[in-house]
Design an enzyme around this catalytic site. Structure first.
Site, PDB file in Angstrom:
ATOM      1  N   HIS A 114      27.791  65.768  38.564  1.00  0.00           N
ATOM      2  CA  HIS A 114      28.832  66.755  38.854  1.00  0.00           C
ATOM      3  C   HIS A 114      28.898  67.839  37.785  1.00  0.00           C
ATOM      4  O   HIS A 114      28.444  67.653  36.649  1.00  0.00           O
ATOM      5  CB  HIS A 114      30.194  66.062  38.984  1.00  0.00           C
ATOM      6  N   GLU A 173      31.535  56.497  38.611  1.00  0.00           N
ATOM      7  CA  GLU A 173      31.210  56.432  37.187  1.00  0.00           C
ATOM      8  C   GLU A 173      31.625  55.088  36.604  1.00  0.00           C
ATOM      9  O   GLU A 173      32.425  54.344  37.187  1.00  0.00           O
ATOM     10  CB  GLU A 173      31.910  57.582  36.442  1.00  0.00           C
TER      11      GLU A 173
END
Length: 210
Positions: free
Chosen positions: A16, A87
């Site tokens: 990202h 994550e």
């Protein structure tokens, strides 16, 4: 851009774009924060490269920063949420800086030690293995929008290394990496491209066109 020979599986891993915490260096696991304005620009710069690729599947982490990057890169219409792309759960270290953690635990490394009340290296390794196992039955190109530490773990597991070796694979915000197979040895997993940001991709393209 690199196309998979003989329709071998290739994973296009996209980290990202920039967030306030990736900019400050704070560990960001489960905290759902958006991209910064610069992070949005970074994600948009991926669009010209990814639109050239025909994807058999697009998967994204459920976190807002990954979904935003996917949308701004032009692939949200094809995307499906994959929780295993989330994550690392940093537990008690969520939002903290490595420098501050090292004052308490000088030798701490997430790839070796995990996080108290968060995920262990073994748990993250299992998640990476589940992603790989699921995708190995596919052919062609698969886009994965995810995160820095998980991407490093995935790369290590893709080429058969222990998760602890992921510490050696740096990943920049809004970077593109490709995990694929050796053309002449299609059962051999390889890292085709690593940590390429849009500016680097543009430079490489200009070089090949001269």
């Amino acid at each position: 851009m690199i196309a998979p020979p003989n329709e071998l599986l290739q994973l296009y891993f996209i980290r990202h774009g920039e967030t306030a915490w990736s900019l400050s260096g704070q560990h960001t696991g489960v905290t759902d924060i958006p991209l910064t304005a610069h992070g949005e620009e970074e994600a948009q710069e991926l669009d010209p490269w990814l639109r050239k690729i025909k994807f058999a599947l697009v998967l994204t982490s459920p976190r807002e920063r990954a979904r935003q990057t996917c949308a701004l890169a032009g692939l949200s219409a094809l995307a499906k949420i994959e929780p295993d792309l989330s994550e690392w759960d940093y537990g008690d270290y969520e939002g903290r800086l490595s420098a501050d953690i090292h004052k308490e635990r000088p030798e701490w490394n997430v790839f070796q030690d995990g996080c108290p009340h968060g995920e262990t290296p073994e748990e993250v390794s299992d998640r990476a293995d589940r992603v790989i196992t699921r995708l190995q039955a596919l052919k062609g190109n698969v886009a994965l929008f995810s995160h820095g530490q998980f991407g490093r773990a995935l790369a290590a597991r893709w080429i058969g290394l222990s998760l602890t070796e992921g510490r050696h694979f740096a990943l920049s915000a809004a970077s593109l990496s490709i995990l694929g197979h050796e053309a002449s040895h299609p059962k051999t997993p390889v890292i085709v491209l690593w940590n390429a940001v849009p500016a680097l991709l543009s430079a490489a393209s200009e070089t090949t066109q001269r």
